[in-house]
Design a protein around this motif. Structure first.
Motif, PDB file in Angstrom:
ATOM      1  N   SER A 103       1.044  -1.160   0.019  1.00  0.00           N
ATOM      2  CA  SER A 103       0.050  -0.119  -0.148  1.00  0.00           C
ATOM      3  C   SER A 103       0.864   1.188   0.085  1.00  0.00           C
ATOM      4  O   SER A 103       2.120   1.111   0.571  1.00  0.00           O
ATOM      5  N   SER A 104       0.492   2.540  -0.443  1.00  0.00           N
ATOM      6  CA  SER A 104       0.944   3.454  -0.929  1.00  0.00           C
ATOM      7  C   SER A 104       0.067   4.663  -0.234  1.00  0.00           C
ATOM      8  O   SER A 104      -0.857   5.159  -1.134  1.00  0.00           O
ATOM      9  N   ASN A 105       0.036   5.142   1.028  1.00  0.00           N
ATOM     10  CA  ASN A 105      -0.794   6.327   1.209  1.00  0.00           C
ATOM     11  C   ASN A 105      -0.172   7.630   1.084  1.00  0.00           C
ATOM     12  O   ASN A 105       0.791   7.902   1.998  1.00  0.00           O
ATOM     13  N   VAL A 106      -0.282   8.593   0.365  1.00  0.00           N
ATOM     14  CA  VAL A 106      -0.077   9.758   0.228  1.00  0.00           C
ATOM     15  C   VAL A 106      -0.272  10.706   1.314  1.00  0.00           C
ATOM     16  O   VAL A 106      -1.591  10.812   1.629  1.00  0.00           O
ATOM     17  N   PHE A 107       0.552  11.184   2.091  1.00  0.00           N
ATOM     18  CA  PHE A 107       0.503  11.937   3.364  1.00  0.00           C
ATOM     19  C   PHE A 107       0.574  13.359   3.069  1.00  0.00           C
ATOM     20  O   PHE A 107      -0.259  14.276   3.621  1.00  0.00           O
ATOM     21  N   ALA A 108       1.504  13.980   2.349  1.00  0.00           N
ATOM     22  CA  ALA A 108       1.742  15.342   1.944  1.00  0.00           C
ATOM     23  C   ALA A 108       2.423  15.507   0.589  1.00  0.00           C
ATOM     24  O   ALA A 108       3.221  14.526   0.008  1.00  0.00           O
ATOM     25  N   SER A 109       1.797  16.441  -0.243  1.00  0.00           N
ATOM     26  CA  SER A 109       2.455  16.737  -1.332  1.00  0.00           C
ATOM     27  C   SER A 109       2.146  17.962  -1.792  1.00  0.00           C
ATOM     28  O   SER A 109       1.287  18.775  -1.325  1.00  0.00           O
ATOM     29  N   TYR A 110       3.227  18.879  -2.500  1.00  0.00           N
ATOM     30  CA  TYR A 110       2.834  20.191  -2.583  1.00  0.00           C
ATOM     31  C   TYR A 110       3.683  20.562  -4.163  1.00  0.00           C
ATOM     32  O   TYR A 110       4.627  19.884  -4.492  1.00  0.00           O
ATOM     33  N   VAL A 111       3.325  21.951  -4.683  1.00  0.00           N
ATOM     34  CA  VAL A 111       4.127  22.189  -5.713  1.00  0.00           C
ATOM     35  C   VAL A 111       5.413  22.828  -5.304  1.00  0.00           C
ATOM     36  O   VAL A 111       5.333  24.169  -4.906  1.00  0.00           O
ATOM     37  N   LYS A 112       6.269  21.854  -5.508  1.00  0.00           N
ATOM     38  CA  LYS A 112       7.524  22.562  -4.828  1.00  0.00           C
ATOM     39  C   LYS A 112       8.299  23.733  -6.008  1.00  0.00           C
ATOM     40  O   LYS A 112       8.902  24.373  -5.759  1.00  0.00           O
TER      41      LYS A 112
END
Length: 335
Positions: free
Chosen positions: A194-203
């Protein structure tokens, strides 16, 4: 999203009781040290640790703040009914927004945070929560991994009288943006369970390739002054093509499409399930909370068409037009 990230100057004497309570709650949350109450949550984990559907994101040009202004109708800033709880997962913090938090479990459900059978949580799942609560999760079988993926750039054609008619000149080359994502990954050997995305942003936001198209006379010379117009943007990908065709079929213009692409590129990198880890803003337009988009359709959480329709309606309502929202964004780096 109403008034995405308004930087409002507030003098201390003018703060109302609710604001003072929230300031105290945030200070208390930062001072908390998670102790006791750690329990096993296998009864709460889904079978096979299914992959969470939400991704997180925020604009690279804006600080991670949670606005409080009710003037934004609760879309980009929290309204009077919205509360927040901090979740700390293996040391990484995220703010989860909601309107009916009662227990730790209700917060995790609102944040689409899936727990594994050997993970621990403090306080317990049935513990009551308020805005001073910090939920601490320690994972037993997973690791946090960070990855980057590109955000496509667009080609924009702008008319200018500084070039003779029929001539073109590249004003700036395009450059892909960067989306940085932190995921909670569980593996069995080399296989990802499994892979749960916890945080992501437009770097890094993408940079448009700008082509100047001459409209002047031969005597205008070949100087490369930029046009004041927003230009005509070539769609990149399925979502942008649909947006382009929908706008033109419903009385909008090429400039409205260009404005749309610019804002969404900077807000979410065209990730339908983008969620700001700090504020909880969601989707292509980063509506806060995302449930505001339910006015455009029940499938607002997963359907990019529903999200875009809501976005255009919001821009028209608050700024008079999509281009009005674009002009505001360019000047303020939020909308």
């Amino acid at each position: 999203m109403a008034n995405h990230r308004k930087k409002t100057s507030i003098s201390l004497p003018s703060l109302n009781k609710r604001q003072w309570i929230r300031i105290g709650a945030v200070a208390a949350a930062l001072a908390l040290v998670a102790t006791g109450g750690i329990i096993t949550r296998s009864f709460y984990a889904s079978d096979g640790r299914s992959v969470a559907q939400q991704v997180t994101a925020y604009s690279a040009t804006d600080p991670l703040t949670v606005s409080r202004g009710s003037a934004r109708d609760g879309v980009r800033g929290m309204d009077g009914d919205t509360s927040y709880v901090t979740v700390k997962l293996d040391g990484q913090s995220r703010t989860v927004l909601g309107t009916d938090f009662t227990t730790v479990k209700s917060v995790l459900e609102a944040g689409n945070i899936t727990l594994g059978p050997n993970d621990t949580v403090d306080p317990a799942l049935d513990a009551e929560v308020d805005e001073s609560t910090v939920i601490t999760i320690e994972t037993a079988d997973s690791v946090l991994e960070t990855s980057e993926e590109p955000i496509a750039f667009n080609t924009v054609r702008k008319e200018t009288s500084s070039l003779p008619e029929g001539t073109e000149q590249v004003e700036s080359e395009g450059e892909e943006g960067v989306m940085e994502t932190t995921s909670l990954v569980t593996r069995a050997g080399d296989t990802v369970i499994s892979s749960n995305v916890f945080a992501s942003y437009v770097k890094k936001a993408p940079v448009d390739k700008v082509i100047l198209v001459g409209t002047g006379s031969a005597s205008s010379g070949s100087s490369s002054g930029s046009s004041a117009s927003i230009g005509t943007t070539v769609p990149a990908g399925e979502m942008q093509q649909w947006a382009h065709d929908y706008l033109l079929a419903n009385g909008y213009t090429e400039a409205d499409f260009s404005a749309t692409v610019y804002i969404i590129n900077h807000e979410s990198g065209w990730r339908v399930n983008a969620t700001n880890a700090s504020s909880g803003a969601y989707g292509l337009p980063q509506a806060l909370p995302g449930s505001k988009m339910a006015s455009a359709g029940a499938d607002w959480a997963t359907n990019y068409q529903t999200q875009l329709k809501w976005f255009w309606g919001y821009c028209n309502s608050r700024y008079g037009s999509v281009q009005g929202a674009y002009n505001f964004w360019v000047a303020n780096h939020w909308y």
